[in-house]
Design an enzyme around this catalytic site. Structure first.
Site, PDB file in Angstrom:
ATOM      1  CB  SER A  80      -4.000   2.666   2.188  1.00 15.48           C
ATOM      2  OG  SER A  80      -3.912   2.013   0.959  1.00 15.48           O
ATOM      3  CE  LYS A 137      -3.401  -0.772  -0.599  1.00 18.02           C
ATOM      4  NZ  LYS A 137      -3.771  -1.287  -1.941  1.00 18.02           N
ATOM      5  CB  THR A 138       4.241   2.133   0.207  1.00 15.12           C
ATOM      6  OG1 THR A 138       4.842   1.022  -0.469  1.00 15.12           O
ATOM      7  CG2 THR A 138       4.100   1.835   1.678  1.00 15.12           C
ATOM      8  N   GLY A 139       2.541   2.212  -2.866  1.00 13.56           N
ATOM      9  CA  GLY A 139       2.754   2.617  -4.261  1.00 13.56           C
ATOM     10  C   GLY A 139       3.606   1.609  -5.013  1.00 13.56           C
ATOM     11  CE1 TYR A 193      -8.442   5.725   1.862  1.00 10.09           C
ATOM     12  CE2 TYR A 193      -8.512   4.113   0.106  1.00 10.09           C
ATOM     13  CZ  TYR A 193      -7.788   4.922   0.957  1.00 10.09           C
ATOM     14  OH  TYR A 193      -6.414   4.926   0.898  1.00 10.09           O
ATOM     15  CB  THR A 216       0.822  -1.695  -8.061  1.00  6.94           C
ATOM     16  OG1 THR A 216       0.546  -2.477  -6.903  1.00  6.94           O
ATOM     17  CG2 THR A 216       0.365  -2.440  -9.296  1.00  6.94           C
ATOM     18  CE  LYS A 261      -2.714  -2.413  -6.411  1.00  8.02           C
ATOM     19  NZ  LYS A 261      -2.266  -2.914  -5.127  1.00  8.02           N
ATOM     20  N   GLY A 262      -5.478   3.465  -5.900  1.00  3.65           N
ATOM     21  CA  GLY A 262      -5.990   4.827  -5.899  1.00  3.65           C
ATOM     22  C   GLY A 262      -7.496   4.764  -5.648  1.00  3.65           C
ATOM     23  NE  ARG A 263      -9.901  -0.892  -3.029  1.00  4.78           N
ATOM     24  CZ  ARG A 263      -8.892  -1.739  -2.904  1.00  4.78           C
ATOM     25  NH1 ARG A 263      -7.815  -1.380  -2.255  1.00  4.78           N
ATOM     26  NH2 ARG A 263      -8.961  -2.951  -3.415  1.00  4.78           N
TER      27      ARG A 263
HETATM   28  P1  A3P Z   1      -4.867   3.821  -2.206  1.00  6.27           P
HETATM   29  O1  A3P Z   1      -5.614   2.887  -3.092  1.00  6.27           O
HETATM   30  O2  A3P Z   1      -5.145   3.625  -0.754  1.00  6.27           O
HETATM   31  O3  A3P Z   1      -4.983   5.266  -2.628  1.00  6.27           O
HETATM   32  P2  A3P Z   1       0.332  -0.695  -3.582  1.00  6.27           P
HETATM   33  O4  A3P Z   1       0.438  -0.794  -5.043  1.00  6.27           O
HETATM   34  O5  A3P Z   1       1.660  -0.816  -2.888  1.00  6.27           O
HETATM   35  O6  A3P Z   1      -0.710  -1.586  -3.025  1.00  6.27           O
HETATM   36  O7  A3P Z   1      -0.108   0.782  -3.233  1.00  6.27           O
HETATM   37  C1  A3P Z   1      -1.371   1.272  -3.579  1.00  6.27           C
HETATM   38  C2  A3P Z   1      -1.328   2.771  -3.427  1.00  6.27           C
HETATM   39  O8  A3P Z   1      -0.475   3.323  -4.426  1.00  6.27           O
HETATM   40  C3  A3P Z   1      -2.655   3.456  -3.635  1.00  6.27           C
HETATM   41  O9  A3P Z   1      -3.298   3.495  -2.369  1.00  6.27           O
HETATM   42  C4  A3P Z   1      -2.268   4.831  -4.197  1.00  6.27           C
HETATM   43  O10 A3P Z   1      -2.458   5.881  -3.290  1.00  6.27           O
HETATM   44  C5  A3P Z   1      -0.765   4.709  -4.486  1.00  6.27           C
HETATM   45  N1  A3P Z   1      -0.311   5.172  -5.797  1.00  6.27           N
HETATM   46  C6  A3P Z   1       0.861   5.840  -6.005  1.00  6.27           C
HETATM   47  N2  A3P Z   1       1.009   6.135  -7.292  1.00  6.27           N
HETATM   48  C7  A3P Z   1      -0.079   5.654  -7.944  1.00  6.27           C
HETATM   49  C8  A3P Z   1      -0.487   5.647  -9.306  1.00  6.27           C
HETATM   50  N3  A3P Z   1       0.267   6.228 -10.264  1.00  6.27           N
HETATM   51  N4  A3P Z   1      -1.671   5.075  -9.626  1.00  6.27           N
HETATM   52  C9  A3P Z   1      -2.428   4.509  -8.651  1.00  6.27           C
HETATM   53  N5  A3P Z   1      -2.087   4.461  -7.342  1.00  6.27           N
HETATM   54  C10 A3P Z   1      -0.932   5.023  -6.996  1.00  6.27           C
END
Ligand code: A3P
Length: 325
Positions: A155, A57-59, A281, A61, A277-279
Site C-alpha cells: 500500500s 497506510k494502516t487506516g 491497484y 486517516t 484512501k482505499g486506492r
Molecule cells: P489503501 O489505499 O492501500 O487501500 P492511512 O490513512 O494510514 O494512510 O491508511 C490508508 C488505508 O486505510 C487505505 O489503504 C485503506 O485500505 C485503509 N482504510 C481503512 N478504513 C478506511 C476507510 N473507512 N476509508 C478509506 N480507507 C480506509
C-alpha cells in the site's frame, strides 16, 4: 575555569557536552518554577491527551476522521507544509519549539471534558519520537494501528508511486523490496522506507521503553476496516471518554466507496475519505508476496510475543495468527 563571550561559551559548552546540543522539550506545566516564568497568555491545555502514531497506510486517516465525529474530541489545525499532519516530534519541526507546536491546538478547550489529539503517522517508527513525546507529554495515551506488514508495504509503494516518487516509478515493487547493498543508493533508501515501518515489534518496544503499556492501545487495522463501530467503542472505553457515543449513528458502510464513511443527520450523502484512501491497484504478485512474508517472519514472531505479553483488549489479529501457523 574559563570565561568567554556568550556565543563562544556556548560553542565551548557543546564541544564538552555534545549530547546537550539536541533540545528535549519538557512540559512547562509540570514544573512550578517553569510555570512561574512562563507568560500568563500561555495555556497548559494546548497539548494532546492522546497521540495516533501510525504507522502510515494502516487506516490512520479513517481513525482520525471517525474520532473527529465525537463531540468531545478535537484535533490540531492542519499543517500546510506536510499535507495536514503536524509532525512535530519526528522531524525538524521539533526545533521550532513548543509554541510552534501548541499553536496547532485550538484554544478555549475545557481540559476535563475535551480530548485534544494529534495524528502523525510518521511517529510510529521514528527513533527519536518516543523519548521526545514522553518528555513533553508523559501522561498522554498512545494509539497505534497494525495491518499485515506485507500489505502495508505494498500500500505504501502504491502511495509513493501515486505521489510521483521518481525512484518508485523507475523500479518494480519486486526490485524495490529485493534491493541490496550493491543496488543504487536511492533504491536502497526507498526499500528501507518501505519495509522498516512494518518491523512492528522493534518500534513498539521503543515506545514501551518510555510509556507504560497501560497507556498504549494497539488496534487491528483490518477490524477498523470491517467493523469500525466496535473499534470506536473500544477506543472510547480505553480513553475513558464521555459522553460514550454510539458510532452506529455516526458511520455507515458505503457501497460505492467500499469502506465505512461518516454520516450526520445534516448531511445529504455520507462523507467518505478521498480517492487516495482505499486506492484500487492490482493484486500483489505471488513472488514478491513470498519475499515479503519471509522478510517479516522473524518480526511477526517478535510481535506475537510482544502482543501476548501486553494485556491488550483486542485479540491477536487474524493475519498474525495465520502467518505464524
Ligand atoms: P489503501 O489505499 O492501500 O487501500 P492511512 O490513512 O494510514 O494512510 O491508511 C490508508 C488505508 O486505510 C487505505 O489503504 C485503506 O485500505 C485503509 N482504510 C481503512 N478504513 C478506511 C476507510 N473507512 N476509508 C478509506 N480507507 C480506509
Amino acid at each position: 575555569l574559563r570565561s568567554a563571550p556568550p556565543l563562544e561559551m556556548a560553542q565551548l559548552y557543546f564541544r564538552v557536552f555534545p549530547q546537550d546540543a539536541e533540545p528535549l522539550w519538557n512540559n512547562p506545566c509540570e514544573d512550578k518554577r517553569h510555570m512561574q516564568i512562563w507568560s500568563a497568555t500561555k495555556s497548559c491545555e494546548r497539548l494532546p491527551k492522546f497521540l495516533v502514531i501510525g504507522p502510515q497506510k494502516t487506516g490512520t486517516t479513517a481513525l482520525y476522521s471517525f474520532l473527529l465525529s465525537h463531540p468531545a474530541i478535537r484535533s490540531t489545525y492542519r499543517n500546510p507544509e506536510t499535507f495536514e499532519e503536524v509532525q512535530f516530534f519526528s522531524g525538524t519541526n521539533y526545533y521550532k519549539g513548543l509554541d510552534w507546536y501548541m499553536n496547532f491546538f485550538p484554544g478555549g478547550v475545557n481540559s476535563t471534558t475535551d480530548f485534544l489529539f494529534e495524528k502523525s503517522a510518521t511517529y510510529f517508527d521514528n527513533e527519536l519520537v518516543p523519548l521526545r513525546a514522553f518528555s513533553l507529554v508523559p501522561h498522554t495515551s498512545i494509539i497505534s494501528i497494525l495491518i499485515d506488514p506485507v500489505r502495508r508495504a505494498y500500500s505504501w509503494y502504491q502511495h509513493v508511486k501515486a505521489h510521483g516518487d521518481k525512484v518508485a516509478a523507475q523500479y518494480s515493487f519486486l526490485e524495490i523490496v529485493t534491493a541490496n547493498r550493491d543496488s543504487p543508493k536511492p533504491l536502497q533508501h526507498l526499500r528501507s522506507r518501505c519495509l522498516r515501518p512494518g518491523e512492528y515489534a522493534s518500534h513498539l518496544e521503543r515506545w514501551l521503553d518510555h510509556y507504560p503499556s497501560t497507556q498504549l492501545l494497539i488496534l487491528d487495522g483490518d477490524l477498523l476496516k470491517s467493523d469500525p463501530v466496535s473499534v470506536m467503542h473500544l477506543v472510547q472505553r480505553f480513553l475513558k471518554i464521555k459522553p460514550f457515543v454510539d458510532y452506529k449513528d455516526l458511520i455507515r458502510f458505503d457501497k460505492k466507496k467500499g469502506f465505512y464513511c461518516q454520516v450526520e443527520a445534516t448531511m445529504k450523502a455520507p462523507r467518505c475519505l478521498g480517492r487516495s484512501k482505499g486506492r484500487r491497484y492490482p493484486v500483489m504478485e505471488a513472488d514478491v508476496e513470498a519475499v515479503l512474508q519471509r522478510y517479516y517472519q522473524p518480526h511477526n514472531v517478535a510481535l506475537h510475543k510482544l502482543l501476548t505479553r501486553l494485556n491488550q483488549p483486542l485479540p491477536l489479529p487474524k493475519w498474525l495468527r495465520a502467518d505464524l501457523q
